[in-house]
Design an enzyme around this catalytic site. Sequence first.
Site, PDB file in Angstrom:
ATOM      1  N   LYS A 127       0.819  -1.216   0.000  1.00 12.88           N
ATOM      2  CA  LYS A 127       0.000   0.000   0.000  1.00 12.88           C
ATOM      3  C   LYS A 127       0.858   1.274   0.000  1.00 12.88           C
ATOM      4  O   LYS A 127       0.456   2.297  -0.528  1.00 12.88           O
ATOM      5  CB  LYS A 127      -0.925   0.029   1.221  1.00 12.88           C
ATOM      6  CG  LYS A 127      -1.870  -1.161   1.364  1.00 12.88           C
ATOM      7  CD  LYS A 127      -2.990  -1.126   0.365  1.00 12.88           C
ATOM      8  CE  LYS A 127      -4.145  -2.050   0.685  1.00 12.88           C
ATOM      9  NZ  LYS A 127      -3.869  -3.475   0.789  1.00 12.88           N
TER      10      LYS A 127
HETATM   11  C1  LIG Z   1      -4.554  -4.561   0.416  1.00 15.00           C
HETATM   12  C2  LIG Z   1      -3.827  -5.853   0.421  1.00 15.00           C
HETATM   13  C3  LIG Z   1      -4.146  -6.877  -0.486  1.00 15.00           C
HETATM   14  C4  LIG Z   1      -5.288  -6.755  -1.456  1.00 15.00           C
HETATM   15  O1  LIG Z   1      -5.065  -5.778  -2.447  1.00 15.00           O
HETATM   16  P1  LIG Z   1      -6.278  -5.201  -3.311  1.00 15.00           P
HETATM   17  O2  LIG Z   1      -5.701  -4.078  -4.064  1.00 15.00           O
HETATM   18  O3  LIG Z   1      -7.324  -4.745  -2.321  1.00 15.00           O
HETATM   19  O4  LIG Z   1      -6.789  -6.311  -4.164  1.00 15.00           O
HETATM   20  C5  LIG Z   1      -3.368  -8.019  -0.477  1.00 15.00           C
HETATM   21  N1  LIG Z   1      -2.358  -8.176   0.397  1.00 15.00           N
HETATM   22  C6  LIG Z   1      -2.026  -7.226   1.297  1.00 15.00           C
HETATM   23  C7  LIG Z   1      -0.922  -7.480   2.257  1.00 15.00           C
HETATM   24  C8  LIG Z   1      -2.738  -6.025   1.330  1.00 15.00           C
HETATM   25  O5  LIG Z   1      -2.414  -5.084   2.225  1.00 15.00           O
END
Ligand SMILES: *Cc1c(COP(=O)(O)O)cnc(C)c1O
Length: 450
Positions: free
Chosen positions: A107
């Site tokens: 993120k």
């Molecule tokens: C947010 C997240 C996901 C999922 O990603 P999306 O963009 O919502 O599909 C997968 N793994 C981790 C560790 C995340 O923080």
Amino acid sequence: MRYVSTRGEGGVRSFSEILLDGIAPGGGLYVPVEYPSLEIDSLHGLSYPELAAHVLGLFGPERAWGEVTHKTYTKESFRSDEIAPLTELGAGRYLLELSNGPTLAFKDMAMQLLGNLFEEALAETGQTMTVLGATSGDTGGAAEQALRGKKNVQVVMLSPEGRVSPFQAAQMYAIPDANIHNLVVRGVFDECQDIVKALSADETLKKRFSLGAVNSINGARIAAQVVYYVWAALKLDEPADFVVPSGNFGNVLAGWIARRIGAPIRRLIVATNENDVLAEFFSTGVYRPRPAESVAETESPSMDIARASNFERYVFERVGRDPELTCKLLAQPELTLPGEETLLGGSSTKSERRGAMKHFWETHRRLIDPHTAAGVVVGERLATPGVPLVFLETALPCKFEDAVLQATGITPPRPPGFENIEARPQKFTLVEADPEAIQNYLEGITSPVA
Ligand SMILES: *Cc1c(COP(=O)(O)O)cnc(C)c1O
């Protein structure tokens, strides 16, 4: 480059407008009027911030990008010059490391940029903003880390009670800055997300509280995520398959866009845990969102969702960019899409993920977290012999210490600065899963206009 809403309302907007707006009026999501195209051959040899400036320039051509991408993608924040190292594991397998930023999850790749863009935009216009978000664990920490202490912006982050890992909880609730507000909701992630969507879709409230969004429904965030797909594709000699641990469909959608604009990517594989709404769609063709209360609690909480917000953008593309048809389909309890499927998907179980963590350690001498492990399980299942396979590393294993320890017998090491974060004092407010409760909170922290 201009943007329109998947639901047709809100007119035509610029990149700066969709950055601050987040969600379109009526709850739609912004998408580019048309996709730009990459001149991939001219991009070899660029550094990550240079490539980011180039790719983001395609999505937001009205501004210069070099300064902000160089300020964002630094060795200091991401712990290597590569920013997103593509590590060869052997036997045609690669790990795209996206989790070396300040909160140790992918993120940060977009959120660190958004933090700087928000600050800049608010300074320019003299506006203030309240970022209202919902998190299944990682978005919240990444957004708060990116916006803590920044001027003219407050963050109100909803997280589901008891559903985030202790490490994730500490990463949010232990942030002392006064502009960070953690609301712990008695409910699951989808309820948090629904509240954010409901309040943000109300134009009056949105204006009154100057609400902005940092969830993956923010189109600027998706654009920032396109960069690392192009980056990885450029490092490989031949088009590879990419497997993406998925929840809200933001990450893999960015991959789809990267391929669409010309990045040499072969297949995109959507991996889920037991919450398999996306895996089901990509294997059966039927999208069947579930009730929030049916969400299974797993060791990969950032993928524990009943409904994937960004799927709306994909529906919009698949129905020939028809906003009316998009709305109509999404209002149905389940849907199928016309035309040919362009992604693959599969789900994983707890024991498969644990097995993958153990096997990965034994074969590659690397620890992976349970989200990344979901990708490894599904990627290996759907791999094509002879075709390189890239696993996206969406979080570092130390964020999910217990699960990794139980699977491998090893306590994943923490980077410096994270040694004892669970012991820091925490600050949050417990609220009911009720939009009115959140609205009241917003009233309380937003000073009345003089
Ligand atoms: C947010 C997240 C996901 C999922 O990603 P999306 O963009 O919502 O599909 C997968 N793994 C981790 C560790 C995340 O923080």
